[in-house]
Write a protein that holds these residues in place. Structure first.
Motif, PDB file in Angstrom:
ATOM      1  N   MET A  19      60.899  42.474  34.247  1.00 53.64           N
ATOM      2  CA  MET A  19      60.566  43.867  34.497  1.00 53.64           C
ATOM      3  C   MET A  19      60.274  44.062  35.984  1.00 53.64           C
ATOM      4  O   MET A  19      59.525  43.309  36.593  1.00 53.64           O
ATOM      5  CB  MET A  19      59.337  44.278  33.677  1.00 53.64           C
ATOM      6  N   LYS A  20      60.872  45.087  36.558  1.00 50.31           N
ATOM      7  CA  LYS A  20      60.711  45.369  37.982  1.00 50.31           C
ATOM      8  C   LYS A  20      59.831  46.578  38.243  1.00 50.31           C
ATOM      9  O   LYS A  20      59.293  46.728  39.334  1.00 50.31           O
ATOM     10  CB  LYS A  20      62.073  45.585  38.647  1.00 50.31           C
TER      11      LYS A  20
ATOM     12  N   VAL B 275      55.764  49.431  40.949  1.00 47.34           N
ATOM     13  CA  VAL B 275      56.987  48.716  41.324  1.00 47.34           C
ATOM     14  C   VAL B 275      56.635  47.326  41.822  1.00 47.34           C
ATOM     15  O   VAL B 275      55.702  47.154  42.618  1.00 47.34           O
ATOM     16  CB  VAL B 275      57.762  49.499  42.416  1.00 47.34           C
ATOM     17  N   HIS B 276      57.408  46.332  41.374  1.00 49.19           N
ATOM     18  CA  HIS B 276      57.192  44.960  41.837  1.00 49.19           C
ATOM     19  C   HIS B 276      57.733  44.801  43.247  1.00 49.19           C
ATOM     20  O   HIS B 276      58.881  45.138  43.530  1.00 49.19           O
ATOM     21  CB  HIS B 276      57.886  43.966  40.897  1.00 49.19           C
ATOM     22  N   ASN B 277      56.880  44.313  44.149  1.00 51.42           N
ATOM     23  CA  ASN B 277      57.273  44.063  45.536  1.00 51.42           C
ATOM     24  C   ASN B 277      57.754  42.626  45.646  1.00 51.42           C
ATOM     25  O   ASN B 277      56.963  41.683  45.564  1.00 51.42           O
ATOM     26  CB  ASN B 277      56.069  44.311  46.457  1.00 51.42           C
TER      27      ASN B 277
ATOM     28  N   ASP C 165      53.035  47.451  43.382  1.00 49.30           N
ATOM     29  CA  ASP C 165      52.609  48.551  44.235  1.00 49.30           C
ATOM     30  C   ASP C 165      52.800  49.889  43.526  1.00 49.30           C
ATOM     31  O   ASP C 165      53.766  50.087  42.782  1.00 49.30           O
ATOM     32  CB  ASP C 165      53.424  48.575  45.534  1.00 49.30           C
ATOM     33  N   TYR C 166      51.886  50.831  43.807  1.00 52.80           N
ATOM     34  CA  TYR C 166      52.038  52.185  43.304  1.00 52.80           C
ATOM     35  C   TYR C 166      53.024  52.948  44.185  1.00 52.80           C
ATOM     36  O   TYR C 166      52.946  52.883  45.414  1.00 52.80           O
ATOM     37  CB  TYR C 166      50.697  52.923  43.298  1.00 52.80           C
ATOM     38  N   HIS C 167      53.916  53.684  43.524  1.00 47.78           N
ATOM     39  CA  HIS C 167      54.833  54.581  44.214  1.00 47.78           C
ATOM     40  C   HIS C 167      54.613  55.990  43.679  1.00 47.78           C
ATOM     41  O   HIS C 167      54.391  56.177  42.480  1.00 47.78           O
ATOM     42  CB  HIS C 167      56.295  54.179  43.967  1.00 47.78           C
ATOM     43  N   LYS C 168      54.658  56.961  44.581  1.00 46.46           N
ATOM     44  CA  LYS C 168      54.591  58.364  44.196  1.00 46.46           C
ATOM     45  C   LYS C 168      55.849  59.046  44.708  1.00 46.46           C
ATOM     46  O   LYS C 168      56.149  58.970  45.907  1.00 46.46           O
ATOM     47  CB  LYS C 168      53.347  59.041  44.780  1.00 46.46           C
TER      48      LYS C 168
ATOM     49  N   PHE D 177      51.208  42.786  30.506  1.00 55.13           N
ATOM     50  CA  PHE D 177      51.702  43.129  31.836  1.00 55.13           C
ATOM     51  C   PHE D 177      50.724  42.606  32.882  1.00 55.13           C
ATOM     52  O   PHE D 177      49.508  42.772  32.736  1.00 55.13           O
ATOM     53  CB  PHE D 177      51.868  44.633  31.990  1.00 55.13           C
ATOM     54  N   PRO D 178      51.226  41.998  33.955  1.00 55.60           N
ATOM     55  CA  PRO D 178      50.327  41.366  34.937  1.00 55.60           C
ATOM     56  C   PRO D 178      49.405  42.339  35.675  1.00 55.60           C
ATOM     57  O   PRO D 178      48.389  41.943  36.216  1.00 55.60           O
ATOM     58  CB  PRO D 178      51.292  40.686  35.916  1.00 55.60           C
ATOM     59  N   PHE D 179      49.744  43.616  35.689  1.00 56.57           N
ATOM     60  CA  PHE D 179      48.951  44.627  36.397  1.00 56.57           C
ATOM     61  C   PHE D 179      48.129  45.477  35.430  1.00 56.57           C
ATOM     62  O   PHE D 179      47.563  46.490  35.838  1.00 56.57           O
ATOM     63  CB  PHE D 179      49.872  45.537  37.223  1.00 56.57           C
ATOM     64  N   ALA D 180      48.018  45.098  34.165  1.00 54.12           N
ATOM     65  CA  ALA D 180      47.394  45.948  33.140  1.00 54.12           C
ATOM     66  C   ALA D 180      45.951  46.299  33.478  1.00 54.12           C
ATOM     67  O   ALA D 180      45.548  47.462  33.416  1.00 54.12           O
ATOM     68  CB  ALA D 180      47.482  45.280  31.769  1.00 54.12           C
TER      69      ALA D 180
END
Length: 198
Positions: free
Chosen positions: A1-2, A13-15, A22-25, A161-164
């Motif tokens: 998952m990207k 989004v995975h950097n 990272d959060y993207h808006k 998910f690693p960022f949960a």
């Protein structure tokens, strides 16, 4: 998952360069640095003590004014456990997590009304990129200074998910967006050790 789509504006989004999420808006990466941050205080003995002795008090999310903030229920429970056997935790109470909130804004009337006891308090200004915390030996397992995002809906996320966990502590409904909040989020070694010197 990207990537993980939160709503029409926000995506995680995975950097590939850093390995971080990272959060993207609106498809633009959100900055991980704030030039200036403010902390609002009501005028009471505890806050004056924090001012005079240079410390932040890391709150448990159970004490927040928004009951949906840091909502445990955002993490989906995929375990095959009978409902009767589940022990339901107290809502949004995390024994080992401490949170300290800042704002990017100083001139918002709602912030002064809500967080300084109707303009009877004070605010401190910090260099956002230069806040140096001084944890006592063994006090923190880890900590970060990060922005809060404000999606239109709070989308559940899978536990694996690693960022949960980070996601749960950094999402608030968009009617709170005027706060422009940043947070120190700390994993504590002991629940009672919540004073973080700076």
């Amino acid at each position: 998952m990207k990537e993980f789509k939160i709503d029409d504006e926000y995506t995680i989004v995975h950097n590939c360069d850093t390995g971080h999420w990272d959060y993207h808006k609106n498809q633009q990466s959100l900055s991980k640095e704030a030039e200036v941050l403010y902390k609002f205080y009501s005028l009471n003995i505890n806050n004056l003590d924090a001012l005079l002795n240079n410390y932040f008090y890391l709150s448990n999310p159970v004490d927040f004014n928004d009951p949906f903030d840091c909502n445990i229920n955002l993490i989906e429970n995929n375990d095959n456990v009978e409902i009767e056997k589940l022990q339901i935790p107290q809502r949004n109470k995390y024994g080992n997590i401490g949170v300290f909130s800042f704002s990017e804004t100083i001139d918002n009337h709602l912030m002064w009304a809500h967080y300084t006891n109707n303009y009877q308090g004070f605010a401190l200004k910090f260099e956002g990129n230069n806040i140096q915390v001084l944890p006592r030996s063994g006090q923190l397992k880890k900590h970060t200074l990060t922005r809060v995002i404000y999606p239109t809906t709070l989308k559940p996320i899978k536990r694996e998910f690693p960022f949960a966990q980070h996601y749960v502590f950094t999402n608030k409904l968009n009617h709170w967006s005027y706060e422009k909040e940043w947070r120190i989020i700390a994993e504590l070694s002991e629940e009672k050790n919540r004073i973080l010197y700076y």
